[in-house]
Write an enzyme that holds these catalytic residues in place. Structure first.
Site, short mmCIF file in Angstrom:
data_model
loop_
_atom_site.label_atom_id
_atom_site.label_comp_id
_atom_site.label_asym_id
_atom_site.label_seq_id
_atom_site.Cartn_x
_atom_site.Cartn_y
_atom_site.Cartn_z
N GLY A 58 0.79 -1.23 0.00
CA GLY A 58 0.00 0.00 0.00
C GLY A 58 0.82 1.28 0.00
NE ARG A 106 -12.17 -13.81 -11.93
CZ ARG A 106 -10.91 -13.72 -11.53
NH1 ARG A 106 -10.50 -12.66 -10.88
NH2 ARG A 106 -10.05 -14.67 -11.81
CG LEU A 149 -8.44 -10.18 -13.93
CD1 LEU A 149 -8.78 -11.17 -15.04
CD2 LEU A 149 -8.36 -8.76 -14.48
CG ASN A 164 -5.52 -1.17 -12.16
OD1 ASN A 164 -5.11 -1.23 -11.01
ND2 ASN A 164 -5.18 -2.04 -13.10
CG HIS A 172 -0.15 -1.96 -15.23
ND1 HIS A 172 -0.34 -3.19 -14.64
CD2 HIS A 172 0.73 -2.15 -16.25
CE1 HIS A 172 0.39 -4.09 -15.28
NE2 HIS A 172 1.04 -3.50 -16.26
CB SER A 214 -0.42 3.11 -17.39
OG SER A 214 0.60 2.93 -18.35
CG ASP A 242 -3.55 -4.24 -16.41
OD1 ASP A 242 -4.24 -3.73 -15.51
OD2 ASP A 242 -2.67 -5.09 -16.18
#
Ligand code: GAR
Length: 195
Positions: free
Chosen positions: A12, A64, A91, A106, A108, A135, A144
């Site tokens: 984090g 999921r 995901l 998000n 990345h 990004s 992504d």
């Protein structure tokens, strides 16, 4: 004031940078809750800043979709204007993406669409490129693949390890993330769903 939920899996450090930025009175967004898919070390930052947190353990759910339903239940308690995936290494199920899109972003550690996925830094090193990047994107159903909100190049040095390269990328990610959240909050940056 834009309200923000941040989702993490790890240490984090990017969350912490956002928490520090958001405590300035003139920052136009507030972190209202932090969530994780495991007992992540980064939850300690939320506690230190007096921000509530929750955990929806991935391994305690059979699918999921089931995990995503519980995550949505938790997020709905807080009704954030924006959800930031900051090192969440899962995901999201399509139902969750559809529920919040395009208010899901998000970070990345690569210059997308180069090196998507869970090992963006390792994959860039293995490819032998001389530069990679960072990004911030809108989350869609792909890995992504969503619209790019901000990105910047970062050089790869000859003696880089995955760790040293990632540590050079992270400060760039943090700056981009803070700028993007500020831009969304002020309306300077528009969120558009994937076409
Ligand atoms: C960050 O570099 C983030 O971009 C990456 O995990 C790191 C989390 O660091 N996320 C991904 O690779 C997602 N595909 P942190 O826990 O120290 O903020």
């Amino acid at each position: 004031m834009l309200t923000v939920a941040v989702l993490i899996s790890g240490t984090g450090s990017n969350l912490r940078a956002l928490l520090e930025a958001a405590r300035h009175p003139d920052f136009p967004a507030r972190i209202i809750v932090v969530g994780a898919d495991r007992e992540a070390d980064g939850l300690a930052h939320a506690e230190e800043f007096g921000i509530p947190s929750f955990t929806v353990p991935w391994h305690e759910h059979e699918s999921r979709e089931a995990w995503g339903e519980e995550l949505a239940r938790q997020l709905d308690v807080w009704k954030p204007d924006l959800i930031v995936l900051s090192g969440l290494m899962r995901l999201l199920p399509p139902t969750l993406v559809a529920r919040y899109s395009p208010r899901l972003i998000n970070t990345h550690p690569a210059y997308l669409p180069e090196f998507p996925g869970a090992h963006g830094v390792r994959d860039a090193l293995a490819a032998g490129v001389s530069e990679t990047g960072a990004s911030v994107i809108v989350v869609d159903d792909g890995v992504d693949t969503g619209p790019i909100l901000a990105q910047e190049r970062v050089p790869v040095l000859a003696d880089d390890t995955e760790h040293s390269l990632h540590e050079r990328i992270k400060p760039v990610e943090r700056r981009l993330l803070i700028d993007v959240v500020r831009g969304i909050a002020t309306g300077d940056l528009a969120l558009t769903p994937s076409s």
